[in-house]
Scaffold this active site. Structure first.
Site, PDB file in Angstrom:
ATOM      1  N   CYS A  29      38.557  46.327  20.875  1.00 45.96           N
ATOM      2  CA  CYS A  29      38.424  47.675  20.327  1.00 45.96           C
ATOM      3  C   CYS A  29      36.960  48.091  20.293  1.00 45.96           C
ATOM      4  CB  CYS A  29      38.993  47.730  18.922  1.00 45.96           C
ATOM      5  SG  CYS A  29      40.686  47.126  18.797  1.00 45.96           S
ATOM      6  N   ARG A  49      36.647  49.881  26.009  1.00 42.54           N
ATOM      7  CA  ARG A  49      37.010  48.714  25.206  1.00 42.54           C
ATOM      8  C   ARG A  49      38.428  48.812  24.643  1.00 42.54           C
ATOM      9  NH1 ARG A  49      32.672  45.524  23.786  1.00 42.54           N
ATOM     10  NH2 ARG A  49      33.920  44.618  22.119  1.00 42.54           N
ATOM     11  N   TRP A 109      42.598  48.918  21.023  1.00 45.33           N
ATOM     12  CA  TRP A 109      43.461  48.185  21.949  1.00 45.33           C
ATOM     13  C   TRP A 109      44.415  47.393  21.073  1.00 45.33           C
ATOM     14  CZ3 TRP A 109      44.879  43.201  23.277  1.00 45.33           C
ATOM     15  CH2 TRP A 109      45.454  43.013  24.535  1.00 45.33           C
ATOM     16  N   ASN A 120      37.696  45.279  14.750  1.00 47.89           N
ATOM     17  CA  ASN A 120      37.982  44.741  16.074  1.00 47.89           C
ATOM     18  C   ASN A 120      38.260  43.265  15.900  1.00 47.89           C
ATOM     19  OD1 ASN A 120      38.065  43.954  18.743  1.00 47.89           O
ATOM     20  ND2 ASN A 120      35.867  44.169  19.095  1.00 47.89           N
ATOM     21  N   GLY A 121      39.384  42.769  16.437  1.00 47.35           N
ATOM     22  CA  GLY A 121      39.689  41.348  16.322  1.00 47.35           C
ATOM     23  C   GLY A 121      41.053  41.108  15.722  1.00 47.35           C
ATOM     24  N   GLU A 145      40.957  37.855  44.293  1.00 50.36           N
ATOM     25  CA  GLU A 145      40.279  38.962  43.618  1.00 50.36           C
ATOM     26  C   GLU A 145      40.768  40.308  44.150  1.00 50.36           C
ATOM     27  OE1 GLU A 145      37.557  41.222  41.279  1.00 50.36           O
ATOM     28  OE2 GLU A 145      38.607  39.302  41.066  1.00 50.36           O
ATOM     29  N   LYS A 174      42.551  43.231  41.839  1.00 48.75           N
ATOM     30  CA  LYS A 174      42.084  44.622  41.734  1.00 48.75           C
ATOM     31  C   LYS A 174      43.225  45.601  41.969  1.00 48.75           C
ATOM     32  CE  LYS A 174      38.165  44.023  40.363  1.00 48.75           C
ATOM     33  NZ  LYS A 174      38.814  42.938  39.648  1.00 48.75           N
ATOM     34  N   GLU A 220      45.512  45.581  38.931  1.00 50.83           N
ATOM     35  CA  GLU A 220      44.898  46.137  37.727  1.00 50.83           C
ATOM     36  C   GLU A 220      44.916  47.654  37.693  1.00 50.83           C
ATOM     37  OE1 GLU A 220      41.442  43.181  36.094  1.00 50.83           O
ATOM     38  OE2 GLU A 220      41.018  44.212  37.972  1.00 50.83           O
ATOM     39  N   HIS A 274      54.507  28.261  53.447  1.00 53.50           N
ATOM     40  CA  HIS A 274      55.184  27.463  52.431  1.00 53.50           C
ATOM     41  C   HIS A 274      55.803  28.339  51.345  1.00 53.50           C
ATOM     42  CE1 HIS A 274      53.617  23.699  54.094  1.00 53.50           C
ATOM     43  NE2 HIS A 274      52.507  24.379  54.322  1.00 53.50           N
ATOM     44  N   LYS A 317      38.188  46.082  28.572  1.00 47.92           N
ATOM     45  CA  LYS A 317      37.054  45.521  29.293  1.00 47.92           C
ATOM     46  C   LYS A 317      36.609  44.177  28.738  1.00 47.92           C
ATOM     47  CE  LYS A 317      33.791  45.706  32.388  1.00 47.92           C
ATOM     48  NZ  LYS A 317      34.176  45.528  33.792  1.00 47.92           N
TER      49      LYS A 317
END
Length: 615
Positions: free
Chosen positions: A2, A27, A75, A101-102, A488, A492, A495, A511, A610
């Site tokens: 947050c 955030r 968040w 936050n947390g 990666e 992306k 996301e 496989h 983030k």
């Protein structure tokens, strides 16, 4: 997760807090709220949705005057995103106001005890429990707010950054942190509070970063007093001069922060190796490595711990360290590392990688490694972050602020730092010849220019994106140094476009994943001339024979893959170990353009934040 913003001083608080929330929305962005006080009245407004929704609501329903204010962008952890669960939260009396936050892990037991005492709760959050716990301490212990916060936090288990004030004594804001970042901007007769420095950079260049386990009472007339939460002892705060500037946190002429940050990679990489890489002299200077060279050279192995994109950078580093420095490397998800009873020896070197320097799982892995006697080296971007303080030594990437939630320049600058480290150790160990060492330095120095060339493919990549924007699934393949780049690239796409994608080593396609390939499946294949080129071409032929749609990432001038692929995207030639710095560029742009064409929120993808400061 947050974002926290606060102001106390002589200016109107609302525009400062609102602008700060807009800058911190990376955030968390599922709900937001503000509390303001104008010496007469407490005004609170909060809502589910973006900061823009909050701004519209506030300006239509409350008076925004007042020189004291706190704000929050959320968040969600405890309780779904809605108006009630949004911060700020008030105590039962309505006097105390908090943002947080947390996660307070023992909130359920605290809530049961407070309920027995007659407290009532409107929300599902752990935060409302904390603010009422503080109020209960004030009543029971007959203490001031600062002392009550210290006592209450010693009864909590978890991670937090908080800001709280009492409307009956509106000359102070009390803040505290454990596991979540918190900065105090120090101005003249005014103070700013935020999760990072971006909300107050135009007002002051001076900041105090609270250490873990510290709290501060911020008074408009008496300044800042910092104490230890555990024992209430005074701390002499260090006021740091910020290097951030306003231009770095604005979009400039780019449509999105992500696109801006993709295009910043040439300059970001130059900033990363500036002062470290001296190609003409054949020297790499890195104080964190130089001062601890024997620990690295005597290491039986290197353990790399990281999460997400940083984990992919660690995988690239595994190839580079083992190839150049001949040191065994293991790469671990930080989120799993601490829970599987890992074997850590005192002669191990642990490299912890994090863009924010605040990643909770990586911080926990660092603490475990240090307890076992390992030497811990941090690689992060944010100066003064928790990881930079907790590790034995480290190196900053100097990438500048990264606002887009999907990391781009963090990835390439992390690889740059790790490459410099591997080359330095290889030279010290004698595992690389002088000729190869100089060649690597000279080639690394040219990478920013070569990325600028790769970026010129942007319009062509946009055409490819238009062709495949409606795909339901996508496969990314790479070998050797470029296998992590395939991972990666797939991350992306997932996301920011919400298209399912998977990365695989190209040889593993037979496989299992080959069963998925049909005329509807786009397959992105990294097929540069360096490395296992002929074998990758064979993999492409296998895809082609099953009607798969092939997007080839190839070296300039390639003809073999061009004859087989539906589309090719060229990157300049370079030595094999440095190819990830180039091949990742078209994959970033491809994901970006697909997401934009699909109308997705590129900078703030759903459900993501983030800086992941909770486990």
């Amino acid at each position: 997760m947050c974002g926290i913003v606060g102001y106390i001083g002589y200016r109107e608080a609302y525009p400062i807090v609102m602008k700060g929330l807009q800058r911190l929305e990376y955030r968390g962005y599922d709900s937001a709220g503000i509390a303001l006080f104008d010496d007469k009245e407490l005004k609170v407004s909060k809502t589910k949705g973006k900061v823009a929704d909050l701004k519209e609501k506030i300006e239509s329903e409350i008076d925004t005057s007042g020189t004291l204010g706190i704000g929050h962008t959320r968040w969600a952890t405890h309780g779904v995103p809605n108006d009630v669960n949004s911060h700020p939260h008030l105590s039962n009396s309505g006097n105390l106001v908090i943002i947080h936050n947390g996660i307070i892990e023992n909130y359920e037991s605290l809530k049961k005890e407070l309920t027995k005492r007659g407290y009532k709760f409107e929300s599902d959050t752990d935060t409302e429990v904390l603010v009422n716990l503080i109020e209960d301490v004030i009543k029971e212990e007959d203490v001031k707010l600062g002392k009550a916060v210290q006592i209450a936090l010693n009864q909590t288990v978890g991670a937090y950054a908080i800001a709280v004030f009492d409307k009956t004594k509106p000359n102070e804001i009390v803040v505290a942190r454990l596991g979540s970042p918190l900065a105090i901007g120090v101005g003249k007769e005014e103070f700013f509070i935020a999760s990072d420095a971006s909300p107050f950079i135009e007002f002051t260049n001076n900041a105090i970063y609270l250490e873990d386990g510290e709290m501060a009472v911020v008074r408009r007339d008496k300044g800042v007093k910092v104490r230890k939460i555990k024992d209430d002892s005074l701390v002499d705060p260090y006021i740091q001069e910020l290097q951030l500037n306003l231009e770095q946190i604005e979009k400039n002429n780019f449509e999105h922060f992500m696109l801006k940050e993709i295009y910043e990679q040439p300059s970001a990489i130059r900033d990363t190796y500036r002062g470290r890489l001296h190609a003409e002299e054949g020297i790499i200077r890195m104080a964190g490595v130089d001062d601890n060279l024997e620990r690295f050279l005597n290491a039986k192995r290197i353990l790399i711990v990281a999460c997400g994109t940083s984990w992919h950078a660690g995988l690239v580093a595994e190839y580079i360290f083992e190839d150049l420095a001949r040191i065994p490397v293991e790469v671990e998800y930080a989120s799993e590392f601490r829970y599987r009873n890992p074997i850590i020896n005192s002669d191990d070197v642990v490299i912890a990688i994090s863009q924010s320097g605040e990643t909770a799982d990586t911080m926990a892995a660092i603490k475990l490694a240090k307890e076992k006697g390992a030497f811990v080296f941090g690689v992060c971007n944010v100066v003064g972050s928790s990881i930079s303080r907790e590790t034995n030594a480290g190196a900053y990437t100097h990438a500048g602020p990264e606002i887009g939630v999907a990391s781009t320049k963090a990835f390439t600058t992390q690889i740059t730092v790790l490459t410099l480290m591997a080359l330095k150790l290889a030279k010290a160990k004698g595992s690389i010849s002088n000729t190869d060492f100089h060649m690597h330095l000279q080639e690394l120095e040219t990478i920013p220019q070569k990325i600028e060339v790769a970026l010129q493919e942007n319009d062509h990549i946009k055409e490819v994106a238009f062709k495949y924007k409606d795909a339901r699934n996508c496969l990314y393949l790479g070998r050797g140094f470029n296998f992590p780049v395939a991972l990666e690239g797939a991350l992306k796409l997932k996301e920011i476009s919400y298209i399912h994608a998977e990365g695989y080593p190209a040889a593993e396609m037979k496989h299992g994943p080959i069963a998925l390939i049909d005329e509807e499946m786009p397959v992105v294949v990294i097929a540069t001339r360096k490395g296992h080129y002929e074998k990758v071409v064979s993999n492409i032929q296998e895809i082609k024979s099953r009607q798969g749609k092939i997007i080839g990432i190839v070296t300039e001038g390639d003809t073999s893959v061009r004859d087989l692929a539906d589309y090719v995207i060229e990157v300049p030639d370079t030595i094999e170990s440095l190819t990830p710095l180039l091949t990742t560029i078209p994959l970033q742009l491809l994901s970006y353009h697909i997401a934009v064409l699909l109308g997705k929120n590129v900078d703030q993808p759903r459900n993501l934040a983030k800086s992941v400061t909770v486990e």
